[in-house]
Motif scaffolding. Structure first.
Motif, PDB file in Angstrom:
ATOM      1  N   VAL A  95      30.885  21.939  66.834  1.00  0.00           N
ATOM      2  CA  VAL A  95      31.552  22.592  65.697  1.00  0.00           C
ATOM      3  C   VAL A  95      31.938  23.992  66.160  1.00  0.00           C
ATOM      4  O   VAL A  95      31.076  24.775  66.566  1.00  0.00           O
ATOM      5  CB  VAL A  95      30.610  22.654  64.476  1.00  0.00           C
ATOM      6  CG1 VAL A  95      31.246  23.450  63.342  1.00  0.00           C
ATOM      7  CG2 VAL A  95      30.230  21.252  64.025  1.00  0.00           C
ATOM      8  N   VAL A  96      33.220  24.298  66.117  1.00  0.00           N
ATOM      9  CA  VAL A  96      33.650  25.607  66.618  1.00  0.00           C
ATOM     10  C   VAL A  96      33.877  26.611  65.490  1.00  0.00           C
ATOM     11  O   VAL A  96      33.955  27.815  65.735  1.00  0.00           O
ATOM     12  CB  VAL A  96      34.921  25.488  67.508  1.00  0.00           C
ATOM     13  CG1 VAL A  96      34.599  24.745  68.782  1.00  0.00           C
ATOM     14  CG2 VAL A  96      36.068  24.816  66.774  1.00  0.00           C
ATOM     15  N   ASP A  97      33.963  26.127  64.267  1.00  0.00           N
ATOM     16  CA  ASP A  97      34.237  27.042  63.156  1.00  0.00           C
ATOM     17  C   ASP A  97      33.857  26.338  61.853  1.00  0.00           C
ATOM     18  O   ASP A  97      33.883  25.115  61.780  1.00  0.00           O
ATOM     19  CB  ASP A  97      35.744  27.371  63.152  1.00  0.00           C
ATOM     20  CG  ASP A  97      36.072  28.554  62.257  1.00  0.00           C
ATOM     21  OD1 ASP A  97      35.136  29.261  61.852  1.00  0.00           O
ATOM     22  OD2 ASP A  97      37.258  28.750  61.969  1.00  0.00           O
ATOM     23  N   LEU A  98      33.486  27.110  60.854  1.00  0.00           N
ATOM     24  CA  LEU A  98      33.285  26.503  59.528  1.00  0.00           C
ATOM     25  C   LEU A  98      33.537  27.558  58.459  1.00  0.00           C
ATOM     26  O   LEU A  98      33.320  28.747  58.687  1.00  0.00           O
ATOM     27  CB  LEU A  98      31.898  25.891  59.384  1.00  0.00           C
ATOM     28  CG  LEU A  98      30.666  26.752  59.137  1.00  0.00           C
ATOM     29  CD1 LEU A  98      29.513  25.887  58.702  1.00  0.00           C
ATOM     30  CD2 LEU A  98      30.298  27.502  60.393  1.00  0.00           C
ATOM     31  N   TYR A  99      34.055  27.114  57.327  1.00  0.00           N
ATOM     32  CA  TYR A  99      34.276  28.054  56.230  1.00  0.00           C
ATOM     33  C   TYR A  99      34.215  27.305  54.913  1.00  0.00           C
ATOM     34  O   TYR A  99      34.505  26.110  54.857  1.00  0.00           O
ATOM     35  CB  TYR A  99      35.604  28.797  56.389  1.00  0.00           C
ATOM     36  CG  TYR A  99      36.805  27.908  56.450  1.00  0.00           C
ATOM     37  CD1 TYR A  99      37.513  27.556  55.311  1.00  0.00           C
ATOM     38  CD2 TYR A  99      37.239  27.415  57.675  1.00  0.00           C
ATOM     39  CE1 TYR A  99      38.604  26.729  55.381  1.00  0.00           C
ATOM     40  CE2 TYR A  99      38.338  26.582  57.750  1.00  0.00           C
ATOM     41  CZ  TYR A  99      39.013  26.235  56.600  1.00  0.00           C
ATOM     42  OH  TYR A  99      40.091  25.396  56.672  1.00  0.00           O
ATOM     43  N   PRO A 100      33.804  27.992  53.858  1.00  0.00           N
ATOM     44  CA  PRO A 100      33.684  27.331  52.557  1.00  0.00           C
ATOM     45  C   PRO A 100      35.035  27.231  51.869  1.00  0.00           C
ATOM     46  O   PRO A 100      35.907  28.080  52.067  1.00  0.00           O
ATOM     47  CB  PRO A 100      32.754  28.266  51.783  1.00  0.00           C
ATOM     48  CG  PRO A 100      33.011  29.606  52.362  1.00  0.00           C
ATOM     49  CD  PRO A 100      33.415  29.403  53.796  1.00  0.00           C
ATOM     50  N   ALA A 101      35.215  26.186  51.089  1.00  0.00           N
ATOM     51  CA  ALA A 101      36.460  25.997  50.349  1.00  0.00           C
ATOM     52  C   ALA A 101      36.103  25.351  49.028  1.00  0.00           C
ATOM     53  O   ALA A 101      35.818  24.159  48.999  1.00  0.00           O
ATOM     54  CB  ALA A 101      37.414  25.116  51.148  1.00  0.00           C
ATOM     55  N   GLY A 143      36.103  20.228  68.151  1.00  0.00           N
ATOM     56  CA  GLY A 143      37.079  20.238  69.234  1.00  0.00           C
ATOM     57  C   GLY A 143      38.242  19.305  68.952  1.00  0.00           C
ATOM     58  O   GLY A 143      39.363  19.538  69.400  1.00  0.00           O
ATOM     59  N   ALA A 144      37.999  18.238  68.173  1.00  0.00           N
ATOM     60  CA  ALA A 144      39.027  17.208  68.022  1.00  0.00           C
ATOM     61  C   ALA A 144      39.625  17.131  66.625  1.00  0.00           C
ATOM     62  O   ALA A 144      40.480  16.295  66.375  1.00  0.00           O
ATOM     63  CB  ALA A 144      38.438  15.851  68.402  1.00  0.00           C
TER      64      ALA A 144
END
Ligand SMILES: Cc1cc2nc3c(=O)[nH]c(=O)nc-3n(C[C@H](O)[C@H](O)[C@H](O)COP(=O)(O)OP(=O)(O)OC[C@H]3O[C@@H](n4cnc5c(N)ncnc54)[C@H](O)[C@@H]3O)c2cc1C
Length: 373
Positions: free
Chosen positions: A194-200, A209-210
């Motif tokens: 996992v390279v990034d995460l953010y709440p929505a 990566g994919a």
């Protein structure tokens, strides 16, 4: 809660609010070390179907890969003693299902003289028939164990003896928990970072990566690498350097030792091999900034091993440059994800997690499921 920063993420958040929800995971666990795999197992036991994402292989990417898993009851911090007791019980159950994961040769905890009364009090209060703990003196120790006995033979030091302590194989343990989780309905993807995460709104968007994954709840169980995705207050990375030794002449110690005075600790390996730790540790805000001279750390571990074991015939055969996620009070950083959707934390095991992470995972899963923790 995760806080997105920057325009790019704000825009993405609006897009996700409009379009999110089509095929959404209920729970995603980031990391498949001891924490992520045992949490996956505990959640699956309660009927959840978490998706575990692991960068490398189960137990292969972080602290769990280097850890030698010493398990004992004693800790300076009473809350960790309670967790250790649960952890020992759980590992004993695992050993019944998968023999060889938990070995129990016993452990000596040798306190600094100033801590002696604390150890005596501990033995008085915590010793139970099912898990004895007693203070013993130098001559008694030398009767218990050959090689380590020399260190204490002439010593009047009183030490704590936990005959049912020992060590687990953290990597095999993580694999056991992950296999059980999958058997009970969890999903696992190895080789997925996992390279990034953010709440929505009511979910979290993960970038791998994919591609992207949306999940109602995300739990970061990614050890010190959690700091690459988030910087929760109070969490930092600390190095832990272990060195493997082999000694054809003196052999290996039979039991585990933690020595407060020298700050060294020893864990038996096979017949002639063992592990030694205690080299000076380094701290950083993210793992890649840990400035550790691994050769110097191995040299410190060699000096410690020779001082404690009074041998000169051992030689280093492998270096284990590990690190873990720490907190200043050594207590883990545990946050349930919000029921309405968001991210939680299951990390901060501060170089002590092998003892109790699976037991803590059970509490976490119970709380997340609305049961008693
Ligand atoms: C050298 C050493 C010796 C130790 N000795 C002992 C001991 O004797 N007794 C004891 O009780 N404890 C010990 N510990 C501590 C204990 O092993 C750790 O607390 C425990 O293993 C931490 O497990 P974890 O799952 O939280 O973290 P980790 O094992 O670090 O697992 C995190 C996992 O997440 C994955 N990951 C990270 N980022 C991502 C991402 N972005 N996407 C996908 N996956 C990701 C990593 O690849 C890794 O597999 C030791 C630790 C070390 C390093």
């Amino acid at each position: 809660m995760l806080t997105p920063t920057g325009d790019r993420k704000s825009k993405l958040r609006q897009v996700e609010c409009r379009g999110g929800g089509a095929s959404m995971e209920d729970i995603v666990i980031i990391g498949g070390g001891l924490a992520g795999s045992s949490l996956g197992w505990s959640l699956a036991e309660r009927g959840h179907r978490p998706l575990i994402l692991e960068s490398t292989t189960i137990g292969g990417g972080g602290a769990t890969a280097h850890s030698r898993g010493m398990v004992r009851l004693y800790d300076d911090e009473p809350r960790l003693v309670a967790l250790n007791r649960d952890g020992i019980g759980l590992w004993a159950d695992v050993e019944v299902s998968r023999p060889g994961i938990f070995r129990r040769p016993g452990m000596i905890y040798a306190p600094a003289p100033s801590n002696r009364s604390r150890i005596e009090e501990f033995a008085r209060m915590e010793s139970r028939a099912a898990y004895p703990a007693e203070t013993i003196d130098g001559p008694t120790i030398s009767g218990l164990c050959g090689l380590l006995g020399d260190h204490f033979r002439r010593s009047a030091r009183s030490v704590l003896w936990e005959p049912l302590a020992g060590y687990v194989d953290p990597r095999a343990g993580a694999r056991f928990f992950a296999d059980e989780a999958v058997r009970l309905g969890a999903s696992l993807v190895e080789g997925c970072t996992v390279v990034d995460l953010y709440p929505a709104c009511d979910h979290v968007v993960l970038t791998t990566g994919a591609g992207r994954i949306t999940a109602r709840r995300v739990i970061l169980a990614s050890g010190a690498d959690t700091l690459r995705l988030q910087q929760p207050e109070g969490l930092f990375a600390r190095s832990i350097n272990l060195t493997s030794f082999i000694d054809d002449i003196a052999g290996a110690p039979e039991i585990c030792l933690i020595d407060e005075v020298s700050k060294g600790y020893i864990r038996p390996g096979c017949r002639r091999s063992y592990f030694v730790g205690g080299a000076i540790q380094k701290d950083a805000t993210v793992p890649e900034e840990l400035k550790v001279d691994n050769a110097a750390a191995d040299a410190q571990n060699l000096a410690l091993s020779r001082r404690i074991l009074r041998t000169r015939s051992n030689s280093a055969i492998a270096s284990h440059p590990g690190y873990d996620a720490y907190t200043s009070d050594f207590l883990p950083l545990i946050r349930l994800p919000p029921e309405e959707g968001g991210a939680g934390l299951f990390t901060g095991f501060s170089g002590r997690g092998a003892k109790y992470i699976p037991a803590m995972a059970r509490r976490f899963a119970a709380s997340l499921s609305g049961g008693v923790g």
